[in-house]
Design a protein around this motif. Structure first.
Motif, short mmCIF file in Angstrom:
data_model
loop_
_atom_site.label_atom_id
_atom_site.label_comp_id
_atom_site.label_asym_id
_atom_site.label_seq_id
_atom_site.Cartn_x
_atom_site.Cartn_y
_atom_site.Cartn_z
N LYS A 304 0.84 -1.21 0.00
CA LYS A 304 0.00 0.00 0.00
C LYS A 304 0.87 1.25 0.00
O LYS A 304 0.60 2.21 -0.74
N ARG A 305 1.94 1.25 0.79
CA ARG A 305 2.79 2.45 0.84
C ARG A 305 3.55 2.64 -0.47
O ARG A 305 3.75 3.78 -0.91
N ILE A 306 3.97 1.56 -1.10
CA ILE A 306 4.66 1.68 -2.39
C ILE A 306 3.74 2.34 -3.41
O ILE A 306 4.17 3.21 -4.19
N ILE A 307 2.46 1.95 -3.39
CA ILE A 307 1.48 2.58 -4.29
C ILE A 307 1.34 4.06 -3.94
O ILE A 307 1.34 4.93 -4.83
N GLU A 308 1.22 4.34 -2.65
CA GLU A 308 1.07 5.74 -2.20
C GLU A 308 2.27 6.59 -2.60
O GLU A 308 2.12 7.77 -2.92
N ASN A 309 3.45 5.98 -2.62
CA ASN A 309 4.67 6.71 -2.98
C ASN A 309 4.85 6.86 -4.48
O ASN A 309 5.82 7.46 -4.96
N GLY A 310 3.91 6.30 -5.25
CA GLY A 310 3.91 6.48 -6.70
C GLY A 310 4.70 5.45 -7.49
O GLY A 310 4.99 5.67 -8.67
N TYR A 311 5.02 4.32 -6.86
CA TYR A 311 5.83 3.31 -7.56
C TYR A 311 5.10 1.99 -7.76
O TYR A 311 5.73 0.99 -8.13
N GLY A 312 3.80 1.98 -7.56
CA GLY A 312 3.03 0.76 -7.79
C GLY A 312 1.70 1.08 -8.42
O GLY A 312 1.17 2.19 -8.27
N TYR A 313 1.14 0.13 -9.15
CA TYR A 313 -0.17 0.31 -9.78
C TYR A 313 -0.91 -1.02 -9.78
O TYR A 313 -0.31 -2.11 -9.67
N THR A 314 -2.22 -0.94 -9.86
CA THR A 314 -3.06 -2.14 -9.80
C THR A 314 -3.60 -2.48 -11.18
O THR A 314 -3.78 -1.62 -12.04
N HIS A 315 -3.88 -3.77 -11.35
CA HIS A 315 -4.53 -4.24 -12.58
C HIS A 315 -5.14 -5.61 -12.29
O HIS A 315 -4.43 -6.56 -11.93
N GLY A 316 -6.44 -5.69 -12.43
CA GLY A 316 -7.13 -6.98 -12.30
C GLY A 316 -6.92 -7.67 -10.97
O GLY A 316 -6.84 -8.89 -10.90
N GLY A 317 -6.83 -6.89 -9.90
CA GLY A 317 -6.65 -7.49 -8.58
C GLY A 317 -5.21 -7.73 -8.20
O GLY A 317 -4.92 -8.11 -7.07
N SER A 318 -4.29 -7.53 -9.15
CA SER A 318 -2.86 -7.66 -8.87
C SER A 318 -2.25 -6.27 -8.74
O SER A 318 -2.82 -5.28 -9.20
N VAL A 319 -1.07 -6.22 -8.10
CA VAL A 319 -0.35 -4.97 -7.96
C VAL A 319 1.05 -5.16 -8.53
O VAL A 319 1.72 -6.15 -8.23
N TYR A 320 1.48 -4.21 -9.38
CA TYR A 320 2.78 -4.32 -10.02
C TYR A 320 3.66 -3.14 -9.63
O TYR A 320 3.18 -2.03 -9.37
N PHE A 321 4.96 -3.40 -9.62
CA PHE A 321 5.94 -2.34 -9.34
C PHE A 321 6.27 -1.63 -10.65
O PHE A 321 6.56 -2.28 -11.67
N ASP A 322 6.23 -0.32 -10.61
CA ASP A 322 6.46 0.49 -11.82
C ASP A 322 7.95 0.81 -11.92
O ASP A 322 8.45 1.78 -11.34
N THR A 323 8.68 0.00 -12.68
CA THR A 323 10.14 0.17 -12.78
C THR A 323 10.50 1.46 -13.52
O THR A 323 11.51 2.09 -13.21
N LEU A 324 9.67 1.86 -14.48
CA LEU A 324 9.97 3.08 -15.24
C LEU A 324 9.82 4.32 -14.35
O LEU A 324 10.66 5.23 -14.37
N ALA A 325 8.77 4.34 -13.54
CA ALA A 325 8.58 5.47 -12.62
C ALA A 325 9.71 5.52 -11.60
O ALA A 325 10.22 6.60 -11.26
N PHE A 326 10.13 4.38 -11.13
CA PHE A 326 11.23 4.29 -10.16
C PHE A 326 12.54 4.77 -10.78
O PHE A 326 13.27 5.57 -10.19
N ASP A 327 12.81 4.31 -11.99
CA ASP A 327 14.07 4.62 -12.67
C ASP A 327 14.15 6.10 -13.06
O ASP A 327 15.25 6.67 -13.13
#
Length: 818
Positions: A304-327
C-alpha cells in the motif's frame, strides 16, 4: 590547666626528620622517566574487505553501528528435497558467518527467511494432491486408463518437448505419433540436440519424461492385450508416467483444489527436512527465522505504501511495481546489481513464476508485488481482492520488519542477483524513501556437478541425503572452504578424492619419529598430527629436566606461528579467502611435523602445543570441529570435565520420551473409544521404531513389565528388520493362500455360469455329440441317433445334478453382487 613538656632533644630529631623527608620528595620529583620511543610498526594490520556485488569490487567493511552487523540471508523455497546447491549456499554462508562472529568478533544478528508460499510450492502441492487422488482411484489396468495417460503424453510432446524444436520437426495436434518419430530421428544428431538445449535448458528433462512414459504405455498395452489387468500393472503405468500425468491432471483439475492445508502441509514437511539436513551439515540456525505466511498483513501494508509513494499500480486485482517510474524518479536506479539484465525476458519471467502472466503490466520489467489468486491457489484478503504475495516482496518486508530501513549485509546465491535481489532493492527503497537499503550484497557462486549446472527444476540434482552417504559433513565443508565463496564450484569425484582428501590428510598426517622418541603404546593408537601432539602433551609431566628447550629451532617455529597468524588474518581480510587460509594452516602443520621429527627428546612441548592448538581453533572456527568445546585438532564430543557431552547424549532419548508423552496425553485428552488401542500402538512404536536406533531393546514380559537392554543399534535394527521381513513373508503367504482359494472359488463359480439344461448342448459339447434331449436337457441319443445305454444315462444324470448345484450357487452369488 595542664601543660605538656617536650624534650628539647626529641624535638630537634623530629624537625630534622621532616627536613630530610621533604628533601627526598623534592629529589624524587626532580627525577623523571626517560622519553618513551615506541618502535615503528613492522606490519600493518590488514583491513577486512568484502567483494560487494553492488560495486563488483572488494570494499572495506564498515558496519553502520559499531561492531553490530545486521545480516539477512535469503532462505529456501521449501517444495522438494534439499540438494547440493543448498549445501553450497548455506554451508558457505555459515562459514562466512562464523568468520565474522568467531574470528573477527562482530556481533552478528543473522536473519533468514523460509519461502512457504510460492508458485513452485503451489504447483508441486497441487500436482502431488491430484496425482495421489487419481492413483488411489485406479482399480485395474484398462483401455480408459491407457487412453488417459496417452492423451497426457501427447499434450506433453506438443507443449513441452516441441517447444525447443524447429518448426518442421515439431509434433502437431493429431499427428503426435508420427511427430514423435520425427523427433527421435532429429535428436540422434548430438549437435541438433545441443541446439535444442540452448533454446530450452529443460528440453532433455522433458524428453526423458516422454520416453519413460512411452515405454510404460507400450508395456501396459502388451499387458492389456494378454488380459493382465491387475491393479499392480495399472500402478506401474501411473507411477512411470507421474511427471507427465501430474501436469495433465493439474491443467484439468487445478480449480478443484481449494483446501489451503494442502499447500501448508507440503511446505511444512520440506521445511523440517531442510533444517534436518542443515543440522547434519553443522550449519548454525539463524538468530531469527521468518516465514512468508506469517507476514502477509505486513506485506499488504508494505505494498500500500509503495502505491502511495507512486511506484506501484493495480490491474485486475494484482499490484505491479512500476520500474519506469522508479528509474526516472531522479532519486533511484533500478537494477543496481545487474543493470545489463534489465531486458532479459527469460530471467524476468522466471522471477515472476510459472503461474503468473504478463498481461496488465505497463513494462515487461515490471514485477508483481501482489498476485490476484486464481482458482486452485491459496489466497489472503487485501484492498485489491483476494490474492497472495509476489515472490520478491517477501524478503523486503521481513528484512524491513526486523532491521528497518538499512542493513549491513544481504546474502544469497548468485542466481538470485537478478531479478530477485534487484527487485528487493527497488521496492525497499520505494517503501523507505532511502537510497541505500543494503550496504554489502554478497553472492555465493554457482555449483556445477561434473561440469554441468545443477538445478532442481532440471532434475539433475544430488540430494544432501544422498551425498552424505558418500562423504562426511566435514569433507563437504572442506570442499567449499577450498574454493572461493563467490566463485563457481565444480563438484566432482576428483575434487573429493583428490584435493579434499589431500587437505584432510594434511591435518591427519603422522609424525613417524614420534613413535620412537615418545610413544611406548601401540602405534595404531597414534592416528594423526593432532593425536601425536596430544600424546606429546600427555607424556610431559611438567617437571623440569634442567634444560630450557628453547633454541633456534624453537624460535623458528614460534616465528612460523606468528607469521601464520598474520597470513591467516590477511587471507580472511581479503574477502574471506578461505583457500589461502587453509594453505596457511596446512603449511604450519607441515612445519610443526618437521620440527617434531627433527628435535626428538629436545622438543619443546609448549611450542608444539601452541601451534597445534591454534590450528585446531581455526579449524573449529570454520565449523570443522566435532564437538562443542575447542580441543587439540578437530574437537571432540567431550565436555570440559572430560565426560560425555550431557546434551548430546541425553537429547535423542529425551526427544523420544517427550514425543511419546505428547502422544499419550493427546489420546487421553481426546477420550475416544479406541484410545486404549491407540496408546498400545504408541507403545509398540516406541519399542520397535523410536528406541531401536538408540540401542535400547524392550523385551515384554509375562508380568507386564519390560526388560530393558542396551544393545548396539545396528544389531537391534537387523533383528527388527528380520522379524518384520518374516512377518511380511507370513502375511504374503497367507494372502497368497487366500488368493488361491479365491481363484478356485471364482473358477467354480465360472463353471456354474452354464445352466444344467445347456450343459450337453453346443458349444458346451462338440457339435454332433448328441442328437436328442429330454425336457431338462439330458441327452437320450448319441450323435448318430442311437439310444444311450443305461450306464451312459446314469453318468450324464450325475453330471447334470452336479451342474445344477453349481449353477444354483452361481445364481445365489450373482444375486449377492447386486
Amino acid at each position: 590547666m595542664i601543660c605538656a613538656r617536650v624534650n628539647p632533644r626529641f624535638s630537634h630529631f623530629v624537625i630534622n626528620k621532616h627536613r630530610s623527608l621533604n628533601c627526598s620528595i623534592r629529589t624524587a620529583m626532580s627525577i623523571r622517566q626517560p622519553p618513551w620511543k615506541p618502535d615503528l610498526r613492522c606490519t600493518e594490520e590488514p583491513v577486512l574487505r568484502i567483494y560487494n556485488s553492488l560495486t563488483k569490487s572488494k570494499t572495506e567493511f564498515i558496519p553502520r553501528n559499531g561492531r553490530i552487523v545486521k545480516w539477512y540471508n535469503c532462505g529456501p523455497t521449501v517444495y522438494d528435497a534439499s540438494h547440493m546447491g543448498h549445501a553450497r549456499n548455506y554451508v558457505t554462508q555459515d562459514i562466512l558467518r562464523r568468520i565474522m562472529s568467531d574470528y573477527f568478533g562482530y556481533d552478528v544478528h543473522f536473519v533468514m527467511n523460509v519461502t512457504d508460499i510460492d508458485d513452485k510450492i503451489i504447483l508441486r502441492a497441487r500436482q502431488k494432491y491430484l496425482f495421489e487422488r487419481f492413483r488411489d482411484q485406479v482399480a485395474s489396468l484398462s483401455a480408459d486408463l491407457i487412453d488417459r495417460v496417452s492423451a497426457a503424453w501427447k499434450a506433453h510432446v506438443l507443449n513441452r518437448v516441441s517447444r525447443a524444436l524447429p518448426d518442421d520437426v515439431k509434433a502437431r495436434e493429431g499427428d503426435e505419433n508420427a511427430g514423435w518419430l520425427r523427433i527421435e530421428q532429429f535428436i540422434e544428431d548430438k549437435d541438433r540436440k545441443a541446439e535444442c538445449l540452448k533454446r530450452d535448458e529443460k528440453f532433455d528433462m522433458h524428453l526423458r519424461a516422454a520416453l519413460q512414459t512411452l515405454t510404460a504405455l507400450s508395456i501396459a498395452r502388451e499387458k492389456l492385450s494378454s488380459s493382465e489387468c491387475d491393479r499392480e500393472f495399472a500402478l506401474q503405468l501411473v507411477d512411470e508416467s507421474r511427471d507427465i500425468l501430474s501436469a495433465s491432471l493439474d491443467e484439468e483439475l487445478k480449480h478443484t483444489v481449494t483446501d489451503p492445508s494442502i499447500f501448508r502441509a507440503l511446505a511444512a514437511y520440506w521445511e523440517n527436512r531442510f533444517f534436518r539436513d542443515m543440522d547434519r551439515l553443522r550449519v548454525r540456525r539463524p538468530d531469527i527465522l521468518t516465514r512468508v505466511t506469517e507476514y502477509v498483513p505486513e506485506i499488504v501494508d508494505f505494498v500500500k505504501r509503495i502505491i502511495e509513494n507512486g511506484y506501484g499500480y493495480t490491474h485486475g486485482g494484482s499490484v505491479y511495481f512500476d520500474t519506469l517510474a522508479f528509474d526516472s524518479s531522479g532519486k533511484h536506479v533500478y537494477a543496481k546489481l545487474e543493470p545489463w539484465s534489465k531486458g532479459n525476458r527469460e530471467l524476468l519471467a522466471e522471477g515472476e513464476g510459472a503461474l503468473s502472466g504478463s498481461s496488465g503490466k505497463r513494462s515487461p520489467a515490471d514485477f508483481a508485488l501482489w498476485k490476484a489468486s486464481k482458482a486452485g491457489e491459496p489466497s489472503w484478503p487485501s484492498p485489491w481482492g483476494s490474492g497472495r504475495p509476489g515472490w520478491h516482496i517477501e524478503c523486503s518486508v521481513m528484512a524491513s520488519a526486523i532491521f528497518g530501513d538499512n542493513m549491513d549485509i544481504h546474502s544469497g546465491g548468485i542466481d538470485l542477483a537478478f531479478p530477485h535481489h534487484d527487485n528487493e532493492i527497488a521496492q525497499s527503497e520505494a517503501y523507505h524513501g532511502c537510497e541505500s537499503w543494503v550496504n554489502y550484497f554478497i553472492h555465493t557462486g554457482h555449483l556445477h556437478i561434473e561440469g554441468l549446472k545443477m538445478s532442481k527444476s532440471l532434475k539433475n540434482f544430488i540430494t544432501i541425503d544422498e551425498i552424505l552417504r558418500r562423504y562426511t559433513p566435514r569433507q563437504l565443508r572442506l570442499a567449499f572452504l577450498s574454493q572461493l565463496w563467490n566463485a563457481k564450484v565444480d563438484f566432482s569425484e576428483s575434487l573429493m578424492t583428490g584435493e579434499v582428501r589431500t587437505i584432510e590428510s594434511n591435518f591427519n598426517v603422522r609424525s613417524p619419529l614420534f613413535y620412537v622418541v615418545y610413544c611406548s603404546v601401540n602405534q595404531s593408537t597414534v592416528q594423526n598430527f593432532f593425536a601425536t601432539v596430544k600424546a606429546i602433551v600427555l607424556t610431559n609431566n611438567g617437571q623440569s629436566d634442567g634444560y630450557h628447550h628453547y633454541e633456534d629451532p624453537e624460535r623458528e617455529l614460534m616465528n612460523e606461528l606468528y607469521q601464520s597468524k598474520l597470513s591467516f588474518r590477511a587471507a580472511l581480510c581479503d574477502s574471506f579467502n578461505t583457500p589461502e587460509a587453509l594453505k596457511v594452516l596446512r603449511d604450519l602443520v607441515s612445519r610443526t611435523n618437521i620440527y617434531i621429527n627433527s628435535r626428538g627428546k629436545l622438543l619443546n612441548v609448549g611450542v608444539v602445543e601452541q601451534s597445534a592448538r591454534w590450528v585446531g581453533q581455526m579449524l573449529h572456527m570454520f565449523g570443522l570441529g566435532e564437538g562443542y568445546e575447542p580441543d587439540l585438532g578437530w574437537g571432540t564430543e567431550q565436555n570440559k570435565n572430560g565426560g560425555a557431552n550431557r546434551e548430546g547424549v541425553l537429547m535423542p532419548y529425551l526427544r523420544v520420551l517427550s514425543s511419546f508423552r505428547d502422544g499419550v496425553r493427546r489420546l487421553a485428552i481426546a477420550k475416544t473409544e479406541d484410545a486404549p488401542k491407540q496408546i498400545l500402538k504408541l507403545c509398540d512404536q516406541l519399542r520397535d521404531d523410536d528406541l531401536v536406533p538408540l540401542g535400547v531393546a524392550l523385551d515384554d514380559q509375562e508380568d507386564g513389565k519390560a526388560l530393558v537392554k542396551l544393545v548396539p543399534p545396528a544389531e537391534l535394527i537387523k533383528t527388527r528388520d528380520e522379524k518384520r521381513q518374516k512377518l511380511e513373508a507370513q502375511a504374503l503367504r497367507k494372502a497368497a493362500a487366500a488368493e488361491e482359494q479365491r481363484q478356485k472359488r471364482l473358477a467354480k463359480l465360472e463353471k456354474g455360469r452354464t445352466p444344467p439344461e445347456e450343459l450337453f448342448r453346443p458349444p458346451n459339447v462338440p457339435e454332433g455329440s448328441y442328437s436328442q434331449w429330454n425336457e431338462i436337457g439330458l441327452p437320450t441319443a448319441d450323435g448318430s441317433g442311437e439310444k444311450l445305454s443305461k450306464s451312459q444315462e446314469k453318468k450324464l444324470q450325475k453330471l447334470w445334478n452336479d451342474q445344477k448345484k453349481l449353477h444354483e450357487e452361481y445364481l445365489a452369488w450373482q444375486q449377492q453382487q447386486h
